[in-house]
Design an enzyme around this catalytic site. Structure first.
Site, PDB file in Angstrom:
ATOM      1  N   CYS A 189      -3.916   7.118 -20.355  1.00 45.65           N
ATOM      2  CA  CYS A 189      -3.914   6.074 -21.370  1.00 45.65           C
ATOM      3  C   CYS A 189      -4.545   4.798 -20.813  1.00 45.65           C
ATOM      4  O   CYS A 189      -4.277   4.417 -19.679  1.00 45.65           O
ATOM      5  CB  CYS A 189      -2.532   5.708 -21.894  1.00 45.65           C
ATOM      6  SG  CYS A 189      -1.702   7.031 -22.754  1.00 45.65           S
ATOM      7  N   ARG A 193      -9.442   7.562 -18.561  1.00 44.79           N
ATOM      8  CA  ARG A 193      -7.985   7.540 -18.360  1.00 44.79           C
ATOM      9  C   ARG A 193      -7.253   8.420 -19.383  1.00 44.79           C
ATOM     10  O   ARG A 193      -6.079   8.734 -19.219  1.00 44.79           O
ATOM     11  CB  ARG A 193      -7.465   6.106 -18.484  1.00 44.79           C
ATOM     12  CG  ARG A 193      -7.988   5.179 -17.430  1.00 44.79           C
ATOM     13  CD  ARG A 193      -7.436   3.790 -17.636  1.00 44.79           C
ATOM     14  NE  ARG A 193      -6.009   3.770 -17.432  1.00 44.79           N
ATOM     15  CZ  ARG A 193      -5.425   3.588 -16.255  1.00 44.79           C
ATOM     16  NH1 ARG A 193      -6.161   3.415 -15.180  1.00 44.79           N
ATOM     17  NH2 ARG A 193      -4.117   3.586 -16.149  1.00 44.79           N
ATOM     18  N   TRP A 210      -3.763   9.588 -23.692  1.00 42.54           N
ATOM     19  CA  TRP A 210      -3.546  10.900 -23.077  1.00 42.54           C
ATOM     20  C   TRP A 210      -2.119  11.264 -23.441  1.00 42.54           C
ATOM     21  O   TRP A 210      -1.174  10.665 -22.940  1.00 42.54           O
ATOM     22  CB  TRP A 210      -3.727  10.794 -21.557  1.00 42.54           C
ATOM     23  CG  TRP A 210      -3.651  12.101 -20.831  1.00 42.54           C
ATOM     24  CD1 TRP A 210      -4.689  12.955 -20.570  1.00 42.54           C
ATOM     25  CD2 TRP A 210      -2.494  12.697 -20.231  1.00 42.54           C
ATOM     26  NE1 TRP A 210      -4.235  14.037 -19.868  1.00 42.54           N
ATOM     27  CE2 TRP A 210      -2.893  13.911 -19.654  1.00 42.54           C
ATOM     28  CE3 TRP A 210      -1.153  12.330 -20.149  1.00 42.54           C
ATOM     29  CZ2 TRP A 210      -2.020  14.762 -18.982  1.00 42.54           C
ATOM     30  CZ3 TRP A 210      -0.267  13.177 -19.493  1.00 42.54           C
ATOM     31  CH2 TRP A 210      -0.708  14.376 -18.912  1.00 42.54           C
ATOM     32  N   ASN A 215       1.024   2.071 -22.255  1.00 46.91           N
ATOM     33  CA  ASN A 215       0.723   3.112 -21.261  1.00 46.91           C
ATOM     34  C   ASN A 215       1.991   3.291 -20.445  1.00 46.91           C
ATOM     35  O   ASN A 215       2.494   2.321 -19.876  1.00 46.91           O
ATOM     36  CB  ASN A 215      -0.447   2.626 -20.380  1.00 46.91           C
ATOM     37  CG  ASN A 215      -0.691   3.520 -19.183  1.00 46.91           C
ATOM     38  OD1 ASN A 215      -0.365   4.707 -19.209  1.00 46.91           O
ATOM     39  ND2 ASN A 215      -1.258   2.960 -18.134  1.00 46.91           N
ATOM     40  N   GLY A 216       2.519   4.513 -20.407  1.00 46.76           N
ATOM     41  CA  GLY A 216       3.755   4.751 -19.662  1.00 46.76           C
ATOM     42  C   GLY A 216       4.673   5.651 -20.458  1.00 46.76           C
ATOM     43  O   GLY A 216       4.235   6.295 -21.424  1.00 46.76           O
ATOM     44  N   GLU A 268     -10.328  22.776  -2.539  1.00 49.08           N
ATOM     45  CA  GLU A 268     -11.019  21.726  -3.295  1.00 49.08           C
ATOM     46  C   GLU A 268     -12.150  22.323  -4.142  1.00 49.08           C
ATOM     47  O   GLU A 268     -12.347  21.920  -5.295  1.00 49.08           O
ATOM     48  CB  GLU A 268     -11.539  20.650  -2.331  1.00 49.08           C
ATOM     49  CG  GLU A 268     -12.329  19.521  -2.969  1.00 49.08           C
ATOM     50  CD  GLU A 268     -11.562  18.690  -4.002  1.00 49.08           C
ATOM     51  OE1 GLU A 268     -10.348  18.856  -4.143  1.00 49.08           O
ATOM     52  OE2 GLU A 268     -12.219  17.909  -4.693  1.00 49.08           O
ATOM     53  N   LYS A 283     -12.328  21.968  -8.170  1.00 48.06           N
ATOM     54  CA  LYS A 283     -13.474  21.385  -8.876  1.00 48.06           C
ATOM     55  C   LYS A 283     -13.921  22.314  -9.988  1.00 48.06           C
ATOM     56  O   LYS A 283     -14.154  21.906 -11.110  1.00 48.06           O
ATOM     57  CB  LYS A 283     -14.663  21.147  -7.929  1.00 48.06           C
ATOM     58  CG  LYS A 283     -14.585  19.995  -6.977  1.00 48.06           C
ATOM     59  CD  LYS A 283     -14.606  18.623  -7.600  1.00 48.06           C
ATOM     60  CE  LYS A 283     -13.295  18.148  -8.049  1.00 48.06           C
ATOM     61  NZ  LYS A 283     -12.319  17.534  -7.275  1.00 48.06           N
ATOM     62  N   GLU A 319     -11.244  22.658 -12.905  1.00 47.29           N
ATOM     63  CA  GLU A 319     -10.969  21.488 -13.746  1.00 47.29           C
ATOM     64  C   GLU A 319     -12.113  21.124 -14.679  1.00 47.29           C
ATOM     65  O   GLU A 319     -11.873  20.652 -15.771  1.00 47.29           O
ATOM     66  CB  GLU A 319     -10.450  20.280 -12.945  1.00 47.29           C
ATOM     67  CG  GLU A 319     -11.353  19.686 -11.923  1.00 47.29           C
ATOM     68  CD  GLU A 319     -10.682  18.579 -11.092  1.00 47.29           C
ATOM     69  OE1 GLU A 319      -9.599  18.099 -11.438  1.00 47.29           O
ATOM     70  OE2 GLU A 319     -11.281  18.194 -10.070  1.00 47.29           O
ATOM     71  N   HIS A 373      -3.753  39.807   1.453  1.00 51.08           N
ATOM     72  CA  HIS A 373      -2.361  39.890   1.001  1.00 51.08           C
ATOM     73  C   HIS A 373      -2.239  39.618  -0.491  1.00 51.08           C
ATOM     74  O   HIS A 373      -1.272  38.996  -0.931  1.00 51.08           O
ATOM     75  CB  HIS A 373      -1.511  38.905   1.814  1.00 51.08           C
ATOM     76  CG  HIS A 373      -1.578  39.171   3.283  1.00 51.08           C
ATOM     77  ND1 HIS A 373      -0.912  40.219   3.878  1.00 51.08           N
ATOM     78  CD2 HIS A 373      -2.296  38.576   4.264  1.00 51.08           C
ATOM     79  CE1 HIS A 373      -1.190  40.232   5.180  1.00 51.08           C
ATOM     80  NE2 HIS A 373      -2.030  39.254   5.432  1.00 51.08           N
ATOM     81  N   LYS A 402      -7.850  10.838 -15.299  1.00 50.42           N
ATOM     82  CA  LYS A 402      -8.248  10.384 -13.973  1.00 50.42           C
ATOM     83  C   LYS A 402      -7.064   9.832 -13.198  1.00 50.42           C
ATOM     84  O   LYS A 402      -6.919  10.054 -12.016  1.00 50.42           O
ATOM     85  CB  LYS A 402      -9.316   9.310 -14.143  1.00 50.42           C
ATOM     86  CG  LYS A 402      -9.838   8.738 -12.846  1.00 50.42           C
ATOM     87  CD  LYS A 402     -10.928   9.611 -12.305  1.00 50.42           C
ATOM     88  CE  LYS A 402     -11.398   9.214 -10.952  1.00 50.42           C
ATOM     89  NZ  LYS A 402     -11.810  10.376 -10.167  1.00 50.42           N
TER      90      LYS A 402
HETATM   91  C1  G6P Z   1      -5.650  13.495 -11.141  1.00 50.64           C
HETATM   92  C2  G6P Z   1      -7.146  13.457 -11.025  1.00 50.64           C
HETATM   93  C3  G6P Z   1      -7.577  14.028  -9.674  1.00 50.64           C
HETATM   94  C4  G6P Z   1      -6.882  13.288  -8.545  1.00 50.64           C
HETATM   95  C5  G6P Z   1      -5.369  13.265  -8.717  1.00 50.64           C
HETATM   96  C6  G6P Z   1      -4.714  12.300  -7.749  1.00 50.64           C
HETATM   97  O1  G6P Z   1      -5.219  14.815 -11.206  1.00 50.64           O
HETATM   98  O2  G6P Z   1      -7.747  14.182 -12.078  1.00 50.64           O
HETATM   99  O3  G6P Z   1      -8.979  13.884  -9.537  1.00 50.64           O
HETATM  100  O4  G6P Z   1      -7.197  13.893  -7.341  1.00 50.64           O
HETATM  101  O5  G6P Z   1      -5.029  12.826 -10.029  1.00 50.64           O
HETATM  102  O6  G6P Z   1      -5.147  11.000  -8.057  1.00 50.64           O
HETATM  103  P1  G6P Z   1      -5.193   9.802  -7.040  1.00 50.64           P
HETATM  104  O7  G6P Z   1      -5.779   8.672  -7.819  1.00 50.64           O
HETATM  105  O8  G6P Z   1      -3.766   9.541  -6.643  1.00 50.64           O
HETATM  106  O9  G6P Z   1      -6.029  10.208  -5.883  1.00 50.64           O
END
Ligand code: G6P
Length: 609
Positions: A2, A27, A74, A100-101, A482, A486, A489, A505, A604
């Site tokens: 948000c 956001r 969001w 937001n919250g 990672e 990527k 997501e 396993h 994000k």
């Molecule tokens: C969300 C984002 C990720 C990020 C994670 C942690 O899931 O989509 O890209 O790695 O939050 O966020 P931060 O800002 O704490 O690194």
């Protein structure tokens, strides 16, 4: 998670607010809305992206409004639709609020408000706040009504409130969600993050939890929840609008991938001391004695930042011989961890606002630990609440899938490894060699970009697959995690990262000709082991994409496709091996027609638990 924005000043508010929302769309992007006040209220909300809201607004006929608020959502409580979209209004459509919250006691409040005759229209937790404000607004000015309402609310909030009865002010407040006030000339803009503000001013104040602010176009006044005036310091943002524009790239993610030579350099610039084979990290604010007495380090983070923490664990244990654990923030805070004063906690967070990481930070502090931060956003809550730390200086990261922040986090972790290892077994020569290796990384990343076309061709071949495995050993296990993150997501392809040997396993049961397997198989001490794992996949008809060291011709006999990376020193290897994985995920997502910068359901900055 948000984004909220409020504007009051010389410009027409509608356009300014929508531009601010566009800047913060990463956001949250499932619905949005705007409320403008000028003796009466104009309200428009809609499901979908900000562009949908934008196309519904007739700006020509809104120029008389100079005060307003907006929101990009969001969803937490209630499906994304027009009714649940913010701003929410009171029974008389006089007050509008964006939030937001999460309000935790909203069910109790909702019931009480209904008993008092309030009609609540949405399924959201937010709506109770605006009705509470309405309840107290009868005999009080807006600022006081908001303050009184907030004393009844439990949970987290960043809010902005306007009233058609007092169109010359916005009231905003914060507890647990970020909120920044931009102080311009004859205009003020309040927002969840600075990206909505920099276009107008670089002068900002960071609101603290429990603070309220009454904003007029030519000034502001901050209070605490007990009505006491709080004086605030105006700070400067050190980046400009260019940093948050696409600059000719199709997507922010691509721009951010291509920024990495520069952002990696920014993370070590001024910190490495080639002469003494050491580094300086003054932000840690630790004495030699304190550094020497560290018994254990705990990295706490979420998502991609947790993957960086895991790399930190491997690096520091191997080179500095200090025990390290990488923990998920959400697990750490609820599992009653044991900490002592010689254990050092690092929270790693790009945004500096992730709710679970912040809560873990507070938990660790409360247990008496020294807590440091590795963050990107200067002035973020985590940066301010930690006892010190290291900024990664990656600049604003807008693409929801983190790329440049990840490599900057690793760079900083390599620096930390040098700092700690030089106090243990790392010699002057070894220290110098690591610094040299780091200094070579930006150029090597540039060379990997030269593989872009081949990576796109590989993406073409595998774009329609439903699954993908990523395998690596040692330092490349977190890189495999990672790479899988990527891909899943942004392209919605099911992807798993595994330590390569663990494949036997379980995951091996999935391997057939439809399963692409990405191996990180650079020439290091486990190279022979990883090629054995590749042969096991090949024997079961799996398709192999190998990330290999330049000059390794033999690997072509096992792998179906090879992406070469330049020769490098082992300690910086993850900084290079992750780059082709980011590019592969990007191309597959684009070819599948996915919204790369704003993947479905993600946000994000995850500011709810
Ligand atoms: C969300 C984002 C990720 C990020 C994670 C942690 O899931 O989509 O890209 O790695 O939050 O966020 P931060 O800002 O704490 O690194």
């Amino acid at each position: 998670m948000c984004g909220i924005v409020g504007y009051i000043g010389k410009k027409p508010a509608a356009k300014t607010i929508v531009c601010g929302l566009k800047r913060m769309e990463y956001r949250g992007y499932d619905s949005s809305g705007i409320a403008l006040v000028d003796g009466e209220m104009f309200l428009r909300k809609c499901k979908g992206k900000i562009s949908d809201l934008d196309s519904k607004l007739d700006y020509e006929n809104l120029t008389q409004y100079h005060t307003g608020i907006g929101h990009t959502r969001w969803a937490t409580h209630g499906v994304p639709n027009e009714i649940n979209a913010h701003p929410h209004t009171d029974c008389n459509s006089e007050i509008a609020l964006v939030h937001n919250g999460i309000i935790e006691n909203y069910l109790v409040l909702r019931k009480k408000l209904q008993e008092h005759g309030h009609i609540l229209k949405s399924d959201t937790d937010t709506e109770v706040i605006v009705h509470l404000i309405e309840y107290f607004y009868k005999d009080n000015p807006l600022i006081e009504a908001v303050r009184m309402a907030l004393t009844k609310v439990e949970g987290t909030y960043g809010i902005a409130v306007v009233s058609s009865r007092e169109p010359e002010r916005i009231v905003a407040a914060k507890k647990g969600s970020p909120l920044i006030l931009g102080v311009g000339e004859d205009e003020m803009i309040v927002a969840s993050d600075a990206s909505a503000i920099v276009e107008h001013t670089r002068k900002v104040i960071y609101l603290e939890d429990g603070e309220l602010v009454e904003i007029k176009r030519d000034g502001f006044q901050t209070f605490d929840i007990n009505k006491r005036i709080v004086s605030k310091h105006i700070e400067d943002i050190d980046w400009d609008i260019e940093a948050i524009e696409k600059q000719g790239f199709d997507h922010f993610m691509l721009k951010e991938i291509f920024e990495q030579p520069e952002t990696i350099r920014n993370a070590f610039r001024g910190r490495v001391l080639p002469l003494t084979g050491n580094v300086r990290l003054d932000g840690l604010q630790m004495t030699d004695e304190e550094l020497n007495s560290i018994e254990k380090i705990i990295f706490i983070a979420c998502g991609t930042s947790w993957h960086a923490g895991l790399i930190g664990e491997y690096l520091i244990e191997e080179y500095a011989r200090i025990p390290v654990e990488a923990e998920y923030a959400s697990e750490f805070r609820y599992r009653k961890p044991i900490l002592n004063k010689h254990e050092l906690v690092f929270v790693i967070s790009q945004s500096g606002e992730t709710a679970d990481t912040l809560a873990a930070l507070r938990e660790a502090k409360q247990k008496g630990a020294r807590v440091l931060g590795i963050t990107n956003v200067v002035g973020s809550t985590i940066a301010r609440e930690t006892d010190g730390g290291i900024y990664i200086h990656a600049g604003p990261e807008i693409g929801v899938a983190s790329t440049k922040a990840f490599t900057s986090q690793i760079t900083v972790l390599v620096l930390l490894t040098i700092l700690l290892s030089r106090r243990h077994d790392m010699t002057l020569e070894e220290g110098r060699a690591v610094i040299q290796a780091l200094e070579k990384v930006p150029e090597s990343v540039e060379r990997i970009f030269g593989m872009n076309d081949s990576i796109r061709e590989i993406a073409e071949l595998y774009k329609d697959k439903s699954n993908c495995l990523f395998l690596g050993r040692g330092l490349h296990f977190p890189v495999a995690l990672e790479g899988a993150l990527k891909l899943k997501e942004i392209s919605y392809v099911h992807a798993e990262g595994y330590p390569a040997a663990e494949m036997k396993h379980g995951p091996i049961a999935l391997i057939d000709e439809n399963m692409p397997v990405v191996f990180i198989a650079v020439k290091d001490e486990v190279y022979d082991k990883i090629t054995s794992n590749m042969l096991e996949v090949k024997a079961r008809s799996g398709r192999i994409i190998a990330i290999a060291s330049e000059g390794d011709e033999e690997i072509k006999e096992i792998a179906d496709h090879v992406i070469y990376i330049p020769e490098h020193s082992r300690i910086v290897s993850p900084l290079l091996t992750v780059i082709p994985l980011q590019m592969l995920a990007y191309h597959i997502a684009v070819l599948r027609g996915c919204d790369v910068d704003q993947p479905r359901n993600l946000a994000k900055s995850v500011t709810v638990e």
